[in-house]
Scaffold this motif. Sequence first.
Motif: not given
Length: 176
Positions: A1-19
């Motif tokens: 892992m390096n600190s540039n290979d991901y993003a952290i953000r708020l969950e969206r409603k349309d991805e509830y099932r995926e989460v």
Amino acid sequence: MNSNDYAIRLERKDEYREVENLVRESFWNVYRPRCSEHYVIHVLREDPAFVKELDFVMEKNGKLIGQNIFMKTIIEVDDGRTINVLTMGPIGIAPELKRQGYGKAILDYSLEKATDMGFGAVLFEGNFGFYGHSGFDYASKFGIRYHDLPEDADVEEFDKNFRPKEKLKLPGQIFE
Ligand SMILES: CC(C)(COP(=O)(O)OP(=O)(O)OC[C@H]1O[C@@H](n2cnc3c(N)ncnc32)[C@H](O)[C@@H]1OP(=O)(O)O)[C@@H](O)C(=O)NCCC(=O)NCCS
């Protein structure tokens, strides 16, 4: 892992099932032969105590690989006061990416955001081997008493909506 290979953000409603599916994959057979955490998150999102501003997902190469959530709760002090605090989790990382630092990254990020909102304490049950690295200590050391978690009887029914997975009894599980 390096600190540039991901993003952290708020969950969206349309991805509830995926989460929910990500949570299911993360927890499956870890603490019991199956898991209930995907149902827990499904129910908690509808609870008034759910903190939408602290409902985080982690994304890497366009795919969701981690999540963490918080709920508002209180500590009832023996002298009658109440203190507003948070509970945390489920927090999960995609199975193929565990133990590469992603869990600590989303944990520390979400704790910073909780601090920014003015919360001074986070209470939960969890593996000290992981949370100890982020500064947590046992609640009993602060004189905080805990009580049992509620039953999750509807999990089996909810789980039927997902693709079948084998239940395994594995070492390290804490429930039957
Ligand atoms: C627990 C979880 C969120 C940790 O995320 P992760 O990305 O795997 O963990 P990290 O790589 O950031 O771990 C940082 C350090 O915490 C410790 N740690 C992480 N997972 C641990 C575990 N299961 N047991 C003991 N220590 C652990 C290790 O010291 C690790 O450093 P190391 O790998 O160099 O030894 C993730 O493994 C997961 O989704 N597990 C299944 C679901 C779960 O248990 N969620 C937490 C519920 S309490």
